[in-house]
Scaffold this active site. Structure first.
Site, PDB file in Angstrom:
ATOM      1  N   LYS A  48       2.293  -1.963   9.915  1.00 57.42           N
ATOM      2  CA  LYS A  48       2.488  -2.978   8.875  1.00 57.42           C
ATOM      3  C   LYS A  48       3.384  -4.113   9.372  1.00 57.42           C
ATOM      4  CE  LYS A  48       6.585  -1.237   6.696  1.00 57.42           C
ATOM      5  NZ  LYS A  48       7.449  -0.930   5.630  1.00 57.42           N
ATOM      6  N   LYS A  59      11.630   5.884  10.420  1.00 57.90           N
ATOM      7  CA  LYS A  59      12.865   5.179  10.780  1.00 57.90           C
ATOM      8  C   LYS A  59      13.814   6.057  11.578  1.00 57.90           C
ATOM      9  CE  LYS A  59      13.062   1.466   7.465  1.00 57.90           C
ATOM     10  NZ  LYS A  59      13.741   0.844   6.351  1.00 57.90           N
ATOM     11  N   LYS A 118       9.848  -6.855   8.401  1.00 63.18           N
ATOM     12  CA  LYS A 118      10.900  -7.829   8.629  1.00 63.18           C
ATOM     13  C   LYS A 118      11.843  -7.386   9.730  1.00 63.18           C
ATOM     14  CE  LYS A 118      12.602  -6.811   4.055  1.00 63.18           C
ATOM     15  NZ  LYS A 118      13.023  -5.409   3.969  1.00 63.18           N
TER      16      LYS A 118
HETATM   17  P1  TYM Z   1      11.230  -3.627   1.586  1.00 68.24           P
HETATM   18  O1  TYM Z   1      12.457  -4.471   1.565  1.00 68.24           O
HETATM   19  O2  TYM Z   1      10.848  -2.979   2.860  1.00 68.24           O
HETATM   20  O3  TYM Z   1      10.013  -4.493   1.088  1.00 68.24           O
HETATM   21  C1  TYM Z   1      10.119  -5.287  -0.083  1.00 68.24           C
HETATM   22  C2  TYM Z   1       8.787  -5.282  -0.802  1.00 68.24           C
HETATM   23  O4  TYM Z   1       7.760  -5.820   0.056  1.00 68.24           O
HETATM   24  C3  TYM Z   1       6.697  -4.879   0.195  1.00 68.24           C
HETATM   25  N1  TYM Z   1       6.194  -4.962   1.559  1.00 68.24           N
HETATM   26  C4  TYM Z   1       4.918  -5.238   1.891  1.00 68.24           C
HETATM   27  N2  TYM Z   1       3.834  -5.480   1.141  1.00 68.24           N
HETATM   28  C5  TYM Z   1       2.675  -5.746   1.791  1.00 68.24           C
HETATM   29  N3  TYM Z   1       2.551  -5.763   3.141  1.00 68.24           N
HETATM   30  C6  TYM Z   1       3.617  -5.519   3.926  1.00 68.24           C
HETATM   31  N4  TYM Z   1       3.501  -5.539   5.257  1.00 68.24           N
HETATM   32  C7  TYM Z   1       4.876  -5.235   3.302  1.00 68.24           C
HETATM   33  N5  TYM Z   1       6.104  -4.957   3.788  1.00 68.24           N
HETATM   34  C8  TYM Z   1       6.896  -4.783   2.702  1.00 68.24           C
HETATM   35  C9  TYM Z   1       7.331  -3.525  -0.077  1.00 68.24           C
HETATM   36  O5  TYM Z   1       6.371  -2.564  -0.460  1.00 68.24           O
HETATM   37  C10 TYM Z   1       8.312  -3.865  -1.175  1.00 68.24           C
HETATM   38  O6  TYM Z   1       7.653  -3.919  -2.430  1.00 68.24           O
HETATM   39  N6  TYM Z   1      12.891   0.558  -0.491  1.00 68.24           N
HETATM   40  C11 TYM Z   1      12.402  -0.786  -0.783  1.00 68.24           C
HETATM   41  C12 TYM Z   1      13.361  -1.581  -1.658  1.00 68.24           C
HETATM   42  C13 TYM Z   1      13.758  -0.911  -2.923  1.00 68.24           C
HETATM   43  C14 TYM Z   1      12.968  -0.810  -4.087  1.00 68.24           C
HETATM   44  C15 TYM Z   1      13.804  -0.131  -5.043  1.00 68.24           C
HETATM   45  C16 TYM Z   1      11.683  -1.216  -4.439  1.00 68.24           C
HETATM   46  C17 TYM Z   1      14.967  -0.352  -3.157  1.00 68.24           C
HETATM   47  N7  TYM Z   1      14.997   0.129  -4.443  1.00 68.24           N
HETATM   48  C18 TYM Z   1      13.331   0.128  -6.312  1.00 68.24           C
HETATM   49  C19 TYM Z   1      11.231  -0.942  -5.715  1.00 68.24           C
HETATM   50  C20 TYM Z   1      12.053  -0.267  -6.647  1.00 68.24           C
HETATM   51  C21 TYM Z   1      12.231  -1.545   0.505  1.00 68.24           C
HETATM   52  O7  TYM Z   1      12.961  -1.346   1.447  1.00 68.24           O
HETATM   53  O8  TYM Z   1      11.303  -2.541   0.449  1.00 68.24           O
END
Ligand code: TYM
Length: 317
Positions: A188, A107, A191
């Site tokens: 990947k 990022k 969003k």
């Molecule tokens: P984020 O918002 O990027 O994604 C949310 C969840 O979706 C999963 N994910 C995917 N799984 C499969 N294929 C993909 N292409 C894909 N893109 C995203 C992510 O692995 C995630 O589970 N840092 C985290 C949010 C967060 C968090 C936490 C998660 C903040 N605090 C504590 C768990 C525990 C994030 O930005 O996920």
């Protein structure tokens, strides 16, 4: 009781990757579950306040539409213990280990300046997790390194200051843990990416059809070409994995055209009921707000003693 925790960042619009990698596994575990929107994490790169508010509202509604109503739902910023514990954990984390975080490197790449919060992002995430003493954290594969850092920080804290935190296990789904971008299957589905390669949860069926029809496959079109091979056929492999994760069958598919039609049908069948529930819920935003407000009250109560224990262990009076 198994406590479960996970959050999603309202930095864009939810995709099929978020659904298959996180929301569905989360929906399967709702007893003693805490699921949140990490709105503070959405401010670690350049953001627009009005858009953040809009995305947060949309995502809150989508969490309910995805069937998470039995869990405790909350916005991270409504539970101040998250930032308070993050600071304490910053006093145990090393800059070297934060520097090794792949997401920080990705990022931050190409930016002439990065926000300090992007660097400390994984520490806030560790605080999100450790405050609830969960035993499992269901996430997609891309969050593995952050959860591993969380485990390291918990172990270090407990050894240095006394047992305060549980050391959580990561849970990833068998199919759909890493859904790739349709237009560029080497990265990947995200969003924040250009939406051409991302299926959004609110994409209408004809948009899903168009995006899948344009998905990158390869030039190998022989009779045995519809098969999984991550190295040689990343696009086809991704489509097959999406098909499987959405309950479709890869049997008897003789061409890429047939594969794409099956993928479209399977994805639309998964998204349609969710979109219908979304439309109903979106008509009543006050109801969604009330669910999240009640969730935050519960989260403040659950996290207060854990924060207090961490503060006491570190010598704060
Ligand atoms: P984020 O918002 O990027 O994604 C949310 C969840 O979706 C999963 N994910 C995917 N799984 C499969 N294929 C993909 N292409 C894909 N893109 C995203 C992510 O692995 C995630 O589970 N840092 C985290 C949010 C967060 C968090 C936490 C998660 C903040 N605090 C504590 C768990 C525990 C994030 O930005 O996920």
């Amino acid at each position: 009781m198994t406590t479960t925790l996970s959050l999603l960042t309202p930095s864009g619009r939810l995709t099929l990757g978020n659904l298959l990698g996180a929301l569905r596994p989360m929906a399967e575990r709702q007893d003693d579950a805490y699921y949140g929107l990490s709105d503070l994490h959405a401010m670690t790169t350049r953001h627009d306040p009005a858009l953040l508010r809009e995305r947060t509202a949309e995502m809150a509604t989508l969490l309910l539409a995805a069937g998470l109503e039995r869990a405790t739902l909350f916005r991270q910023s409504a539970v101040p213990a998250h930032t308070a514990l993050a600071y304490l954990l910053e006093c145990t984390a090393h800059t070297g280990e934060l520097n090794r975080m792949i997401q920080f490197k990705e990022k931050g790449r190409g930016q002439d300046s990065t926000r300090a919060s992007l660097f400390t992002y994984p520490v806030l995430m560790a605080a999100d997790i450790l405050l609830y003493r969960p035993s499992v954290v269901p996430v997609g594969e891309d969050q593995r390194q952050h959860v591993e850092l969380t485990r390291d920080l918990a172990i270090r804290f407990n050894r240095t200051y006394g047992e305060v935190f549980t050391v959580p296990e990561i849970v990833t789904p068998a199919a759909g843990a890493r859904v790739m971008d349709l237009a560029d299957p080497t990265r990947k589905m995200s969003k924040s990416a250009d939406a051409a390669g991302s299926i959004l949860l609110l994409d209408p069926p004809e948009v899903v059809r168009r995006k899948v029809a344009r998905a990158v496959t390869d030039s190998d079109t022989g009779p045995t070409s519809v098969r999984a091979d991550r190295e040689a056929k990343p696009g086809v492999t991704n489509l097959l994995e999406i098909l499987l994760a959405c309950g479709g069958s890869p049997d008897g598919l003789s061409s890429y055209g047939a594969l794409k039609r099956s993928v479209t049908d399977a994805v639309v069948a998964v998204l349609e009921p969710l979109q219908k529930r979304y439309a109903d819920l979106a008509a009543d935003p006050a109801r969604v707000d009330a669910v999240f407000a009640a969730g935050a009250v519960r989260c403040r109560a659950v996290t207060a003693p854990v924060l207090a224990a961490a503060e006491a262990a570190m010598g704060l009076a």
